[in-house]
Design a protein around this motif. Structure first.
Motif, PDB file in Angstrom:
ATOM      1  N   VAL A  70      -4.767  -4.134   1.209  1.00 49.21           N
ATOM      2  CA  VAL A  70      -3.566  -3.900   0.405  1.00 49.21           C
ATOM      3  C   VAL A  70      -2.498  -4.951   0.689  1.00 49.21           C
ATOM      4  O   VAL A  70      -2.221  -5.266   1.846  1.00 49.21           O
ATOM      5  CB  VAL A  70      -2.982  -2.506   0.721  1.00 49.21           C
ATOM      6  CG1 VAL A  70      -1.750  -2.254  -0.128  1.00 49.21           C
ATOM      7  CG2 VAL A  70      -4.026  -1.436   0.518  1.00 49.21           C
ATOM      8  N   PHE A  71      -1.934  -5.487  -0.365  1.00 46.91           N
ATOM      9  CA  PHE A  71      -0.780  -6.376  -0.227  1.00 46.91           C
ATOM     10  C   PHE A  71       0.418  -5.713  -0.866  1.00 46.91           C
ATOM     11  O   PHE A  71       0.270  -4.807  -1.681  1.00 46.91           O
ATOM     12  CB  PHE A  71      -1.046  -7.722  -0.905  1.00 46.91           C
ATOM     13  CG  PHE A  71      -1.955  -8.574  -0.105  1.00 46.91           C
ATOM     14  CD1 PHE A  71      -1.546  -9.114   1.090  1.00 46.91           C
ATOM     15  CD2 PHE A  71      -3.256  -8.802  -0.531  1.00 46.91           C
ATOM     16  CE1 PHE A  71      -2.408  -9.885   1.847  1.00 46.91           C
ATOM     17  CE2 PHE A  71      -4.116  -9.574   0.211  1.00 46.91           C
ATOM     18  CZ  PHE A  71      -3.690 -10.119   1.405  1.00 46.91           C
ATOM     19  N   SER A  72       1.594  -6.180  -0.541  1.00 48.98           N
ATOM     20  CA  SER A  72       2.759  -5.483  -1.071  1.00 48.98           C
ATOM     21  C   SER A  72       3.542  -6.352  -2.029  1.00 48.98           C
ATOM     22  O   SER A  72       4.736  -6.215  -2.167  1.00 48.98           O
ATOM     23  CB  SER A  72       3.649  -5.040   0.068  1.00 48.98           C
ATOM     24  OG  SER A  72       4.059  -6.150   0.782  1.00 48.98           O
ATOM     25  N   ILE A  76       6.556  -1.363  -5.415  1.00 44.66           N
ATOM     26  CA  ILE A  76       6.656  -0.770  -4.085  1.00 44.66           C
ATOM     27  C   ILE A  76       6.090   0.646  -4.003  1.00 44.66           C
ATOM     28  O   ILE A  76       5.400   1.012  -3.055  1.00 44.66           O
ATOM     29  CB  ILE A  76       8.148  -0.813  -3.611  1.00 44.66           C
ATOM     30  CG1 ILE A  76       8.288  -1.808  -2.465  1.00 44.66           C
ATOM     31  CG2 ILE A  76       8.674   0.521  -3.174  1.00 44.66           C
ATOM     32  CD1 ILE A  76       7.207  -2.771  -2.259  1.00 44.66           C
ATOM     33  N   VAL A  79       2.313   0.416  -4.033  1.00 38.27           N
ATOM     34  CA  VAL A  79       1.761  -0.139  -2.801  1.00 38.27           C
ATOM     35  C   VAL A  79       1.684   0.913  -1.708  1.00 38.27           C
ATOM     36  O   VAL A  79       0.706   0.990  -0.970  1.00 38.27           O
ATOM     37  CB  VAL A  79       2.598  -1.344  -2.335  1.00 38.27           C
ATOM     38  CG1 VAL A  79       2.287  -1.680  -0.894  1.00 38.27           C
ATOM     39  CG2 VAL A  79       2.316  -2.524  -3.224  1.00 38.27           C
ATOM     40  N   MET A  80       2.700   1.754  -1.619  1.00 33.43           N
ATOM     41  CA  MET A  80       2.691   2.805  -0.594  1.00 33.43           C
ATOM     42  C   MET A  80       1.504   3.748  -0.836  1.00 33.43           C
ATOM     43  O   MET A  80       0.774   4.084   0.083  1.00 33.43           O
ATOM     44  CB  MET A  80       3.992   3.623  -0.647  1.00 33.43           C
ATOM     45  CG  MET A  80       5.173   2.867  -0.119  1.00 33.43           C
ATOM     46  SD  MET A  80       4.917   2.483   1.636  1.00 33.43           S
ATOM     47  CE  MET A  80       5.481   0.801   1.649  1.00 33.43           C
ATOM     48  N   ALA A  83      -1.688   1.977   0.093  1.00 28.70           N
ATOM     49  CA  ALA A  83      -1.848   1.876   1.546  1.00 28.70           C
ATOM     50  C   ALA A  83      -2.287   3.219   2.122  1.00 28.70           C
ATOM     51  O   ALA A  83      -3.153   3.283   3.000  1.00 28.70           O
ATOM     52  CB  ALA A  83      -0.542   1.418   2.196  1.00 28.70           C
ATOM     53  N   GLN A  84      -1.711   4.306   1.601  1.00 31.46           N
ATOM     54  CA  GLN A  84      -2.041   5.630   2.118  1.00 31.46           C
ATOM     55  C   GLN A  84      -3.467   6.026   1.748  1.00 31.46           C
ATOM     56  O   GLN A  84      -4.213   6.543   2.589  1.00 31.46           O
ATOM     57  CB  GLN A  84      -1.016   6.655   1.611  1.00 31.46           C
ATOM     58  CG  GLN A  84       0.344   6.440   2.277  1.00 31.46           C
ATOM     59  CD  GLN A  84       1.489   7.145   1.574  1.00 31.46           C
ATOM     60  OE1 GLN A  84       1.413   7.446   0.384  1.00 31.46           O
ATOM     61  NE2 GLN A  84       2.558   7.381   2.304  1.00 31.46           N
TER      62      GLN A  84
ATOM     63  N   MET B  80       2.886  -1.641   6.168  1.00 33.87           N
ATOM     64  CA  MET B  80       1.534  -1.188   5.829  1.00 33.87           C
ATOM     65  C   MET B  80       1.015  -0.259   6.922  1.00 33.87           C
ATOM     66  O   MET B  80       0.487   0.809   6.634  1.00 33.87           O
ATOM     67  CB  MET B  80       0.586  -2.390   5.696  1.00 33.87           C
ATOM     68  CG  MET B  80       0.814  -3.188   4.444  1.00 33.87           C
ATOM     69  SD  MET B  80       0.501  -2.164   2.989  1.00 33.87           S
ATOM     70  CE  MET B  80       1.881  -2.638   1.989  1.00 33.87           C
ATOM     71  N   ALA B  83       2.797   3.029   6.704  1.00 33.94           N
ATOM     72  CA  ALA B  83       2.325   3.838   5.567  1.00 33.94           C
ATOM     73  C   ALA B  83       0.970   4.456   5.900  1.00 33.94           C
ATOM     74  O   ALA B  83       0.710   5.628   5.584  1.00 33.94           O
ATOM     75  CB  ALA B  83       2.222   2.968   4.315  1.00 33.94           C
ATOM     76  N   GLN B  84       0.097   3.691   6.554  1.00 33.94           N
ATOM     77  CA  GLN B  84      -1.237   4.191   6.877  1.00 33.94           C
ATOM     78  C   GLN B  84      -1.170   5.297   7.935  1.00 33.94           C
ATOM     79  O   GLN B  84      -1.830   6.332   7.799  1.00 33.94           O
ATOM     80  CB  GLN B  84      -2.129   3.035   7.318  1.00 33.94           C
ATOM     81  CG  GLN B  84      -2.460   2.120   6.131  1.00 33.94           C
ATOM     82  CD  GLN B  84      -3.003   0.765   6.539  1.00 33.94           C
ATOM     83  OE1 GLN B  84      -2.773   0.286   7.649  1.00 33.94           O
ATOM     84  NE2 GLN B  84      -3.723   0.129   5.641  1.00 33.94           N
ATOM     85  N   ALA B  87       0.083   8.413   6.377  1.00 32.31           N
ATOM     86  CA  ALA B  87      -0.953   9.071   5.572  1.00 32.31           C
ATOM     87  C   ALA B  87      -1.813   9.974   6.451  1.00 32.31           C
ATOM     88  O   ALA B  87      -2.150  11.096   6.073  1.00 32.31           O
ATOM     89  CB  ALA B  87      -1.830   8.025   4.876  1.00 32.31           C
TER      90      ALA B  87
END
Lengths: 184, 184
Positions: A70-72, A76, A79-80, A83-84, B80, B83-84, B87
């Motif tokens: 994942v890139f951001s 936004i 992306v969150m 990432a999750q 990142m 966020a991970q 999660a």
């Protein structure tokens, strides 16, 4: 080897399973998309994604799992969520002792089309050709998951050499243990 | 009510358990930090975090879990990982049917210090005072986790009213099911 590709997302999580090895024809074992309701809370959506991925891992028993890195640079909020969802995919795989590889979108595009800047249609067309399908898998997340799996099958030999070199350089890091303190 | 606060992170994940209710004295049940080795792969680190959080949930059996809402205004790599890790925390809680609440850093600061722009030292000082501790919990992630739990205890009545209003507005969304397609 059998690889499950995961194109992570909360709204649509693409999943694709491909059998193959370098220089041999590829075969698609399964493709699909997990969807979770946008109106649900994030925590509930992550539980649905975990359940879906566990079902796929139970059904298809891949040798490795390839997840999009994942890139951001994008939106936004998206992306969150990405990432999750990717965290859940990595967790499900690593918990079973499966190797997890992360590939960037441009690595995947370059692997299947020859260009790291290929568009969705080109990726879909090459996935269709390489897997000898009748039509490009829909939605694009499903095609991307297959492309990730193909990318991993073709890059795995180099990736394994790297992992072995890293393991040799950092010998004790293979069996990590949680370090935590509890004070009551 | 007993709330477990989680200040998510891959390198340091702060955890704090607080008992209390609005207008009553607060009591700290536990505080600590989970650490995972920076040289390990992300997937392996997420497994360690899951294991650690599961241990805490088994040991302290909170009624709710409060997790810091992640923003991406900071360093991209850190965000990142945050966020991970968040999660995994949400997943562990929701899987057990525990309510999960997300609070922003400024909501937490405003709850414990009266100002959404308070610094770390001020948050640490107020956590120490509110929980009648001898010294501010170290590292700051541990203090932040306690602040999150306190914030949730104080905001929970308003939060519950909101959830009930949302459930009334979207009746079917309480029992989500995975929607997926598998094609072999």
């Amino acid at each position: 080897m059998r690889v499950m590709g995961v194109d992570p997302g909360l709204t649509r999580c693409g999943l694709g399973v491909v059998d193959g090895s370098t220089g041999r024809p590829l075969h698609m074992a399964a493709v699909g998309v997990l969807r979770t309701p946008a109106e649900d809370e994030t925590a509930a959506r992550l539980v649905l994604i975990e359940r879906g991925i566990e079902e796929w891992l139970d059904t298809y028993r891949p040798d490795a799992v390839a997840v999009e890195r994942v890139f951001s640079q994008h939106n936004i909020r998206t992306v969150m969520g990405t990432a999750q969802a990717s965290a859940v995919a990595m967790l499900c795989a690593a918990r079973r002792g499966l190797p997890v590889a992360l590939h960037t979108p441009s690595e995947v595009k370059a692997a299947v089309t020859g260009s790291g800047r290929a568009d969705k249609a080109q990726v879909g067309a090459m996935v269709t050709r390489l897997l000898r399908l009748d039509a490009p898998p829909r939605p694009a997340d499903a095609a991307d998951a297959l492309a990730l799996a193909i990318c991993h099958i073709w890059r795995a030999p180099a990736h394994d050499r790297l992992s072995r070199a890293r393991a040799a350089a950092y010998p004790g890091s293979g069996a990590p243990r949680p370090k935590g303190t509890i004070r009551s």
